[in-house]
Write a protein that holds these residues in place. Structure first.
Motif, PDB file in Angstrom:
ATOM      1  N   LYS A 137       1.705 -56.518 -27.628  1.00 59.52           N
ATOM      2  CA  LYS A 137       1.953 -55.700 -26.440  1.00 59.52           C
ATOM      3  C   LYS A 137       2.127 -56.535 -25.183  1.00 59.52           C
ATOM      4  O   LYS A 137       2.742 -56.087 -24.212  1.00 59.52           O
ATOM      5  N   GLU A 138       1.610 -57.764 -25.172  1.00 61.78           N
ATOM      6  CA  GLU A 138       1.744 -58.625 -23.992  1.00 61.78           C
ATOM      7  C   GLU A 138       3.124 -59.262 -23.870  1.00 61.78           C
ATOM      8  O   GLU A 138       3.439 -59.834 -22.821  1.00 61.78           O
ATOM      9  N   GLU A 139       3.954 -59.171 -24.904  1.00 61.61           N
ATOM     10  CA  GLU A 139       5.235 -59.890 -24.878  1.00 61.61           C
ATOM     11  C   GLU A 139       6.340 -59.116 -24.170  1.00 61.61           C
ATOM     12  O   GLU A 139       7.282 -59.732 -23.661  1.00 61.61           O
ATOM     13  N   PHE A 140       6.249 -57.796 -24.115  1.00 63.20           N
ATOM     14  CA  PHE A 140       7.398 -56.999 -23.684  1.00 63.20           C
ATOM     15  C   PHE A 140       7.138 -56.282 -22.360  1.00 63.20           C
ATOM     16  O   PHE A 140       7.510 -55.129 -22.165  1.00 63.20           O
ATOM     17  N   LEU A 141       6.514 -56.986 -21.427  1.00 66.71           N
ATOM     18  CA  LEU A 141       6.170 -56.383 -20.147  1.00 66.71           C
ATOM     19  C   LEU A 141       7.410 -56.037 -19.340  1.00 66.71           C
ATOM     20  O   LEU A 141       7.402 -55.073 -18.568  1.00 66.71           O
ATOM     21  N   ASP A 142       8.497 -56.796 -19.497  1.00 64.60           N
ATOM     22  CA  ASP A 142       9.715 -56.466 -18.756  1.00 64.60           C
ATOM     23  C   ASP A 142      10.346 -55.188 -19.272  1.00 64.60           C
ATOM     24  O   ASP A 142      10.878 -54.374 -18.502  1.00 64.60           O
ATOM     25  N   LEU A 143      10.291 -54.971 -20.570  1.00 64.84           N
ATOM     26  CA  LEU A 143      10.772 -53.720 -21.149  1.00 64.84           C
ATOM     27  C   LEU A 143       9.938 -52.549 -20.632  1.00 64.84           C
ATOM     28  O   LEU A 143      10.487 -51.503 -20.236  1.00 64.84           O
ATOM     29  N   VAL A 144       8.632 -52.715 -20.616  1.00 66.89           N
ATOM     30  CA  VAL A 144       7.754 -51.668 -20.090  1.00 66.89           C
ATOM     31  C   VAL A 144       8.106 -51.368 -18.636  1.00 66.89           C
ATOM     32  O   VAL A 144       8.205 -50.203 -18.226  1.00 66.89           O
ATOM     33  N   ASP A 145       8.318 -52.420 -17.845  1.00 68.13           N
ATOM     34  CA  ASP A 145       8.664 -52.217 -16.434  1.00 68.13           C
ATOM     35  C   ASP A 145       9.970 -51.446 -16.283  1.00 68.13           C
ATOM     36  O   ASP A 145      10.096 -50.589 -15.392  1.00 68.13           O
ATOM     37  N   ALA A 146      10.954 -51.732 -17.132  1.00 67.36           N
ATOM     38  CA  ALA A 146      12.233 -51.022 -17.059  1.00 67.36           C
ATOM     39  C   ALA A 146      12.055 -49.537 -17.351  1.00 67.36           C
ATOM     40  O   ALA A 146      12.702 -48.683 -16.726  1.00 67.36           O
ATOM     41  N   LEU A 147      11.182 -49.204 -18.264  1.00 65.15           N
ATOM     42  CA  LEU A 147      10.934 -47.799 -18.601  1.00 65.15           C
ATOM     43  C   LEU A 147      10.119 -47.111 -17.512  1.00 65.15           C
ATOM     44  O   LEU A 147      10.387 -45.964 -17.146  1.00 65.15           O
ATOM     45  N   LEU A 148       9.121 -47.817 -16.972  1.00 70.40           N
ATOM     46  CA  LEU A 148       8.338 -47.254 -15.876  1.00 70.40           C
ATOM     47  C   LEU A 148       9.222 -46.972 -14.661  1.00 70.40           C
ATOM     48  O   LEU A 148       9.035 -45.963 -13.970  1.00 70.40           O
ATOM     49  N   ALA A 149      10.191 -47.846 -14.415  1.00 73.68           N
ATOM     50  CA  ALA A 149      11.076 -47.671 -13.266  1.00 73.68           C
ATOM     51  C   ALA A 149      11.927 -46.414 -13.394  1.00 73.68           C
ATOM     52  O   ALA A 149      12.428 -45.901 -12.385  1.00 73.68           O
ATOM     53  N   ARG A 150      12.077 -45.910 -14.608  1.00 74.27           N
ATOM     54  CA  ARG A 150      12.836 -44.676 -14.845  1.00 74.27           C
ATOM     55  C   ARG A 150      11.939 -43.446 -14.839  1.00 74.27           C
ATOM     56  O   ARG A 150      12.357 -42.364 -15.249  1.00 74.27           O
ATOM     57  N   GLY A 151      10.694 -43.616 -14.403  1.00 76.31           N
ATOM     58  CA  GLY A 151       9.771 -42.493 -14.256  1.00 76.31           C
ATOM     59  C   GLY A 151       9.050 -42.095 -15.516  1.00 76.31           C
ATOM     60  O   GLY A 151       8.349 -41.078 -15.529  1.00 76.31           O
ATOM     61  N   LEU A 152       9.195 -42.890 -16.581  1.00 77.07           N
ATOM     62  CA  LEU A 152       8.564 -42.557 -17.858  1.00 77.07           C
ATOM     63  C   LEU A 152       7.150 -43.142 -17.923  1.00 77.07           C
ATOM     64  O   LEU A 152       6.839 -44.129 -17.258  1.00 77.07           O
ATOM     65  N   PRO A 315      19.167 -52.405 -19.608  1.00 77.94           N
ATOM     66  CA  PRO A 315      19.461 -51.171 -18.863  1.00 77.94           C
ATOM     67  C   PRO A 315      19.982 -50.050 -19.756  1.00 77.94           C
ATOM     68  O   PRO A 315      19.634 -48.880 -19.559  1.00 77.94           O
ATOM     69  N   HIS A 316      20.800 -50.401 -20.758  1.00 81.45           N
ATOM     70  CA  HIS A 316      21.312 -49.380 -21.677  1.00 81.45           C
ATOM     71  C   HIS A 316      20.173 -48.722 -22.454  1.00 81.45           C
ATOM     72  O   HIS A 316      20.161 -47.503 -22.648  1.00 81.45           O
ATOM     73  N   LEU A 317      19.226 -49.548 -22.893  1.00 82.85           N
ATOM     74  CA  LEU A 317      18.102 -49.006 -23.659  1.00 82.85           C
ATOM     75  C   LEU A 317      17.253 -48.090 -22.782  1.00 82.85           C
ATOM     76  O   LEU A 317      16.862 -46.996 -23.212  1.00 82.85           O
ATOM     77  N   GLY A 318      16.966 -48.527 -21.557  1.00 82.21           N
ATOM     78  CA  GLY A 318      16.189 -47.675 -20.658  1.00 82.21           C
ATOM     79  C   GLY A 318      16.873 -46.355 -20.388  1.00 82.21           C
ATOM     80  O   GLY A 318      16.235 -45.287 -20.407  1.00 82.21           O
ATOM     81  N   ASP A 319      18.190 -46.398 -20.149  1.00 83.82           N
ATOM     82  CA  ASP A 319      18.930 -45.168 -19.876  1.00 83.82           C
ATOM     83  C   ASP A 319      18.976 -44.260 -21.109  1.00 83.82           C
ATOM     84  O   ASP A 319      18.883 -43.028 -20.991  1.00 83.82           O
ATOM     85  N   HIS A 320      19.138 -44.856 -22.279  1.00 83.91           N
ATOM     86  CA  HIS A 320      19.178 -44.075 -23.522  1.00 83.91           C
ATOM     87  C   HIS A 320      17.901 -43.259 -23.685  1.00 83.91           C
ATOM     88  O   HIS A 320      17.945 -42.044 -23.969  1.00 83.91           O
ATOM     89  N   LEU A 321      16.758 -43.903 -23.507  1.00 83.14           N
ATOM     90  CA  LEU A 321      15.487 -43.200 -23.700  1.00 83.14           C
ATOM     91  C   LEU A 321      15.239 -42.183 -22.598  1.00 83.14           C
ATOM     92  O   LEU A 321      14.784 -41.069 -22.870  1.00 83.14           O
ATOM     93  N   ALA A 322      15.546 -42.555 -21.349  1.00 77.67           N
ATOM     94  CA  ALA A 322      15.342 -41.624 -20.251  1.00 77.67           C
ATOM     95  C   ALA A 322      16.201 -40.372 -20.421  1.00 77.67           C
ATOM     96  O   ALA A 322      15.731 -39.250 -20.221  1.00 77.67           O
ATOM     97  N   HIS A 323      17.449 -40.565 -20.798  1.00 79.97           N
ATOM     98  CA  HIS A 323      18.339 -39.413 -20.972  1.00 79.97           C
ATOM     99  C   HIS A 323      17.876 -38.547 -22.136  1.00 79.97           C
ATOM    100  O   HIS A 323      17.850 -37.297 -22.032  1.00 79.97           O
ATOM    101  N   ALA A 324      17.510 -39.160 -23.252  1.00 82.19           N
ATOM    102  CA  ALA A 324      17.121 -38.379 -24.437  1.00 82.19           C
ATOM    103  C   ALA A 324      15.834 -37.593 -24.179  1.00 82.19           C
ATOM    104  O   ALA A 324      15.674 -36.490 -24.689  1.00 82.19           O
TER     105      ALA A 324
END
Length: 330
Positions: A137-152, A315-324
């Motif tokens: 879980k400590e490796e993907f903090l940037d991915l987590v930040d991208a998802l948090l930035a989308r309000g998730l 960004p594509h991954l973040g948008d995909h999850l936020a939209h879905a």
């Protein structure tokens, strides 16, 4: 493999994890052998802990603690007798960092999992991030930040045989049961799911077998593995995480998404790097093709986990999850 070759092989993964590239070069240039990797990375992490102590309770202290967590996790990537200690230190540093930076973050643990739930309590959707063979879980903090930035809201987890749980547990074939317990513990009706590397297999399997997975994405996830063709270092890591070589071989033998992929009802994004070529690994294109709502994103210059190509897929991954999950335009 020489020390320089090993450091080069981990270069983009380390950058993707968020460590400073110049510090990485300084640390790895000073290594006499791969055996020095773990102790050197631990010392670097402890240096950031000391900076955090000097910073008191300020935001800077939390940022130093996050950096320490990254270094402690990366210490586990080379064979190292104290890897479990490094994983435990990464876990503690992340918890201390979030206590400073995000006091509302909540530790959630249960049978076969532990992690941190971050983001607003009234978030319109929740995403679970699943690590892979030797990630955490400590490796993907940037991915987590991208998802948090989308309000998730985001729950970054360690599962059986992963991260801080690697010291006491081993891989399980039916990872969807672990994901099911995570969903129950989070108290949500539906989730998005992201799996990275081997976690991509776990995520796809869970999406096929648990209807509460409403959106899914995989990054460098395997569609199928061939034990005999896998490189020896990969087989060795699998054996450690599965408990034995025999257990690892049996685990790999069952890893094939051909029958499960058509059962994934959720929107699926499969991300692969064109330079990610590992013997014995079938990448994710067949998964995207067999899933009813699969979409394939191949980044030609991307390597494993695409740490060298973040702008091309994150960004594509973040948008995909936020939209879905929320219905908002991607």
């Amino acid at each position: 493999m020489s020390t320089a070759d090993f450091a080069a092989a981990q270069w983009t993964r380390a950058l993707g994890a968020g460590v400073d590239p110049h510090e990485y070069r300084r640390v790895t240039d000073g290594l006499a052998s791969v055996a020095d990797w773990g102790p050197s990375f631990l010392r670097t992490g402890h240096g950031h802990l000391r900076r955090a102590e000097d910073a008191g309770s300020s935001r800077s202290a939390g940022e130093y603690l996050l950096t320490a967590a990254r270094w402690f996790h990366l210490a586990t990537l080379a064979p190292y007798a104290e890897a479990h200690r490094a994983a435990a230190e990464a876990d503690r540093a992340l918890g201390r960092a979030l206590a400073v930076l995000e006091p509302g973050a909540r530790r959630v643990s249960g049978e076969g999992f532990t992690g941190w739930l971050r983001g607003p309590s009234d978030a319109p959707g929740t995403v679970v991030v699943v690590p892979g063979l030797d990630s955490a879980k400590e490796e993907f903090l940037d991915l987590v930040d991208a998802l948090l930035a989308r309000g998730l809201a985001v729950f970054a987890m360690d599962g059986p045989g992963q991260g801080v749980l690697a010291a006491t547990t081993t891989f399980v074939r039916d990872y969807e049961r672990v994901v099911g317990r995570v969903i129950d513990a989070l108290g949500v009706a539906r989730i998005g799911l992201v799996g990275l590397s081997l976690g991509g297999y776990f995520a796809a399997r869970s999406a096929a077998l648990d209807p509460r997975v409403a959106a899914v994405a995989t990054v460098s996830g395997p569609f199928r593995l061939d034990w005999e063709a896998l490189p020896p270092p990969v087989r060795e890591i699998m054996a450690r995480r599965a408990g034995s070589a025999d257990a690892a071989q049996a685990f790999v033998h069952d890893m094939d998404l051909a029958a499960l992929a058509p059962r994934i009802a959720a929107p699926l994004l499969v991300v692969d790097g064109g330079q990610d070529v590992i013997p014995g690994v079938t990448n994710g294109e067949p998964l995207a093709g067999l899933a009813p709502h699969g979409r394939y994103l191949s980044v030609p210059h991307g390597d494993h986990l695409l740490g060298n190509a973040r702008p091309d897929w994150l960004p594509h991954l973040g948008d995909h999850l936020a939209h879905a999950l929320t219905g908002t335009p991607a």
